[in-house]
Design a protein around this motif. Structure first.
Motif, short mmCIF file in Angstrom:
data_model
loop_
_atom_site.label_atom_id
_atom_site.label_comp_id
_atom_site.label_asym_id
_atom_site.label_seq_id
_atom_site.Cartn_x
_atom_site.Cartn_y
_atom_site.Cartn_z
N ILE A 73 0.84 -1.20 0.00
CA ILE A 73 0.00 0.00 0.00
C ILE A 73 0.87 1.25 0.00
CG2 ILE A 73 -1.62 1.38 1.39
CD1 ILE A 73 -2.81 -1.30 2.39
N CYS A 87 -2.45 5.99 1.96
CA CYS A 87 -3.24 5.73 3.15
C CYS A 87 -2.72 6.62 4.27
CB CYS A 87 -3.15 4.26 3.57
SG CYS A 87 -1.58 3.79 4.32
N ALA A 133 -7.59 11.68 7.10
CA ALA A 133 -7.62 10.58 6.12
C ALA A 133 -8.29 11.03 4.83
CB ALA A 133 -8.33 9.37 6.71
N ARG A 136 -9.22 8.30 2.53
CA ARG A 136 -8.18 7.27 2.30
C ARG A 136 -8.27 6.20 3.38
NH1 ARG A 136 -2.81 10.16 2.99
NH2 ARG A 136 -4.06 11.46 4.38
N PRO A 137 -7.76 5.01 3.12
CA PRO A 137 -7.70 3.99 4.17
C PRO A 137 -6.83 4.48 5.34
CG PRO A 137 -7.22 3.03 2.02
CD PRO A 137 -7.25 4.51 1.84
N CYS A 139 -4.39 2.97 8.24
CA CYS A 139 -3.66 1.80 8.72
C CYS A 139 -3.06 2.15 10.08
CB CYS A 139 -2.56 1.40 7.75
SG CYS A 139 -3.19 0.93 6.12
N GLN A 174 -12.58 1.72 5.97
CA GLN A 174 -11.27 1.19 5.58
C GLN A 174 -10.26 1.52 6.68
OE1 GLN A 174 -10.35 1.51 1.15
NE2 GLN A 174 -11.63 3.31 1.53
#
Length: 196
Positions: A73, A87, A133, A136-137, A139, A174
């Motif tokens: 990613i 991300c 974010a 966006r994902p 993490c 996400q």
């Protein structure tokens, strides 16, 4: 204050301190690796993760990724034309730990700050994270992949409780926990990455 301890006498036949240790000992051995290979006593790291896992909130498999997946990613980040990382990489460790070592392009929001209730008149850190974010994902990573489970769970609960109008929160599920954390990143992705 002193205490005197009486030790047993040295045994001449002992493989370590006896008269001929050179006949049976040729090199240092990694005892934890030896035990792991034989499924004997778990290492301190394994024991710590097992005990922590028993008290963690449940996180569905679809909200978990491994370090190799995170690496793929984040691969888009190194492209010259990338305006922002693909991300939001959220590091949930304490700031002092984050300052020791951190992955590039990560942001630090300690787990203790990830609460739905703001500490002042400002918006909560969770709302800030969702806004940063921007769809966006997200993490979430920590040292060993323990605190990040709680952080991921809290973010998912926060997102589920928000109206659709709040930074598109309900549309963004996400949010992923990075399994094994930075310790696993060191083991499976980058041996040069420092661990502590």
């Amino acid at each position: 204050e002193f205490r005197s301890l009486k030790l047993r006498r040295r045994s001449p036949k002992c493989a370590v301190c006896g008269d001929a240790p050179h006949k049976s000992i040729f090199k240092l051995a990694d005892s934890s690796a030896w035990c792991r290979q034989r499924d004997l006593v778990p290492t301190e790291d394994q024991q710590c993760r097992r005990e922590a896992a028993e008290s963690l909130p449940h996180l569905p498999d679809e909200q978990r990724i491994d370090c190799k997946r995170l690496q793929s990613i984040m691969a888009g980040t190194v492209e010259a034309d990338a305006a922002e990382p693909p991300c939001l990489l959220l590091d949930a460790r304490e700031t002092v730990q984050y300052q020791i070592c951190a992955l590039p392009h990560s942001i630090n929001v300690p787990l203790k700050d990830l609460t739905a209730e703001p500490k002042s008149s400002d918006q909560s850190k969770m709302a800030e994270v969702i806004q940063m974010a921007g769809g966006r994902p997200i993490c979430v990573i920590c040292r060993r992949g323990v605190d990040s489970v709680t952080a991921t769970h809290r973010l998912l609960q926060y997102v589920d409780g928000q109206a659709d109008a709040v930074a598109g929160a309900k549309d963004n599920r996400q949010i992923y926990n990075v399994e094994g954390g930075l310790t696993q990143w060191h083991r499976s992705v980058d041996l040069a990455f420092p661990i502590y």
